[in-house]
Design a protein around this motif. Structure first.
Motif, mmCIF file in Angstrom:
data_model
loop_
_atom_site.group_PDB
_atom_site.id
_atom_site.type_symbol
_atom_site.label_atom_id
_atom_site.label_comp_id
_atom_site.label_asym_id
_atom_site.label_seq_id
_atom_site.Cartn_x
_atom_site.Cartn_y
_atom_site.Cartn_z
ATOM 1 N N LEU A 1 39.796 51.527 46.558
ATOM 2 C CA LEU A 1 40.324 52.586 45.701
ATOM 3 C C LEU A 1 41.233 52.006 44.625
ATOM 4 C CD1 LEU A 1 41.102 55.295 48.394
ATOM 5 C CD2 LEU A 1 39.389 55.464 46.581
ATOM 6 N N ARG A 2 42.068 51.042 45.007
ATOM 7 C CA ARG A 2 42.970 50.411 44.042
ATOM 8 C C ARG A 2 42.169 49.750 42.925
ATOM 9 N NH1 ARG A 2 44.424 46.255 41.861
ATOM 10 N NH2 ARG A 2 42.969 44.945 42.969
ATOM 11 N N ARG A 3 41.122 49.043 43.318
ATOM 12 C CA ARG A 3 40.269 48.374 42.329
ATOM 13 C C ARG A 3 39.567 49.397 41.432
ATOM 14 N NH1 ARG A 3 38.681 44.560 45.787
ATOM 15 N NH2 ARG A 3 37.011 45.848 46.580
ATOM 16 N N GLN A 4 39.115 50.500 42.031
ATOM 17 C CA GLN A 4 38.444 51.549 41.256
ATOM 18 C C GLN A 4 39.379 52.139 40.199
ATOM 19 O OE1 GLN A 4 37.111 54.875 43.601
ATOM 20 N NE2 GLN A 4 36.199 55.910 41.857
ATOM 21 N N VAL A 5 40.630 52.377 40.575
ATOM 22 C CA VAL A 5 41.612 52.925 39.641
ATOM 23 C C VAL A 5 41.810 51.970 38.463
ATOM 24 C CG1 VAL A 5 44.059 53.521 39.362
ATOM 25 C CG2 VAL A 5 42.818 54.295 41.374
ATOM 26 N N GLU A 6 42.036 50.706 38.772
ATOM 27 C CA GLU A 6 42.287 49.715 37.721
ATOM 28 C C GLU A 6 41.054 49.527 36.825
ATOM 29 O OE1 GLU A 6 44.145 45.254 37.297
ATOM 30 O OE2 GLU A 6 43.168 45.795 39.174
ATOM 31 N N GLU A 7 39.882 49.429 37.434
ATOM 32 C CA GLU A 7 38.660 49.214 36.653
ATOM 33 C C GLU A 7 38.337 50.406 35.759
ATOM 34 O OE1 GLU A 7 35.723 48.186 39.587
ATOM 35 O OE2 GLU A 7 36.598 46.205 39.906
ATOM 36 N N THR A 8 38.573 51.613 36.253
ATOM 37 C CA THR A 8 38.325 52.811 35.445
ATOM 38 C C THR A 8 39.213 52.796 34.207
ATOM 39 O OG1 THR A 8 37.688 54.104 37.388
ATOM 40 C CG2 THR A 8 38.354 55.335 35.428
ATOM 41 N N ARG A 9 40.479 52.490 34.399
ATOM 42 C CA ARG A 9 41.412 52.449 33.265
ATOM 43 C C ARG A 9 40.992 51.390 32.253
ATOM 44 N NH1 ARG A 9 45.491 49.218 31.940
ATOM 45 N NH2 ARG A 9 45.648 48.206 33.982
ATOM 46 N N LYS A 10 40.675 50.215 32.733
ATOM 47 C CA LYS A 10 40.314 49.118 31.832
ATOM 48 C C LYS A 10 38.990 49.370 31.120
ATOM 49 C CE LYS A 10 42.995 45.507 34.035
ATOM 50 N NZ LYS A 10 42.969 44.239 34.764
ATOM 51 N N LYS A 11 38.052 50.010 31.798
ATOM 52 C CA LYS A 11 36.747 50.296 31.202
ATOM 53 C C LYS A 11 36.897 51.134 29.935
ATOM 54 C CE LYS A 11 32.268 52.350 32.202
ATOM 55 N NZ LYS A 11 31.427 52.985 33.241
ATOM 56 N N TYR A 12 37.849 52.045 29.939
ATOM 57 C CA TYR A 12 38.066 52.919 28.784
ATOM 58 C C TYR A 12 39.211 52.430 27.905
ATOM 59 C CZ TYR A 12 34.552 55.627 30.975
ATOM 60 O OH TYR A 12 33.346 55.999 31.530
ATOM 61 N N ASN A 13 39.642 51.193 28.132
ATOM 62 C CA ASN A 13 40.659 50.555 27.307
ATOM 63 C C ASN A 13 41.925 51.416 27.193
ATOM 64 O OD1 ASN A 13 41.559 48.362 25.800
ATOM 65 N ND2 ASN A 13 40.923 49.294 23.868
ATOM 66 N N LEU A 14 42.383 51.891 28.340
ATOM 67 C CA LEU A 14 43.566 52.740 28.375
ATOM 68 C C LEU A 14 44.734 51.978 28.995
ATOM 69 C CD1 LEU A 14 41.915 55.948 29.848
ATOM 70 C CD2 LEU A 14 42.681 55.655 27.485
ATOM 71 N N SER A 15 45.909 52.223 28.481
ATOM 72 C CA SER A 15 47.109 51.707 29.140
ATOM 73 C C SER A 15 47.370 52.587 30.366
ATOM 74 C CB SER A 15 48.307 51.773 28.194
ATOM 75 O OG SER A 15 48.623 53.130 27.909
ATOM 76 N N GLN A 16 48.225 52.131 31.239
ATOM 77 C CA GLN A 16 48.592 52.955 32.393
ATOM 78 C C GLN A 16 49.214 54.262 31.919
ATOM 79 O OE1 GLN A 16 51.102 50.145 34.443
ATOM 80 N NE2 GLN A 16 49.453 49.625 35.881
#
Length: 72
Positions: A11-26
């Motif tokens: 789940l942690r990896r999914q959260v991080e990868e989703t954010r990075k895929k759309y080039n979003l900051s936290q």
């Protein structure tokens, strides 16, 4: 419900990868979902379990589109 370490890491990896895929900051990802940045950070570090519905919604919000089905 108890979550195993493997599930938590997935789940942690999914959260991080989703954010990075759309080039979003936290901060931007949190704003799109209407949550506090520290909540997003806790999801991304695995301290809290993410809301899976919100994770499914994030790509739609990042692309400024409405998921189907959607009410007007």
């Amino acid at each position: 419900m108890r979550v195993s370490n493997d599930q938590r890491e997935g789940l942690r990896r999914q959260v991080e990868e989703t954010r990075k895929k759309y080039n979003l900051s936290q901060d931007a990802a949190a704003r799109l979902l209407g949550i506090a940045k520290n909540t997003w950070v806790r999801w991304e570090t695995g301290k809290f379990r993410p809301d899976e519905v919100m994770l499914e919604l994030l790509p739609h919000l990042a692309r400024n589109e409405c998921p189907s089905p959607c009410s007007a």
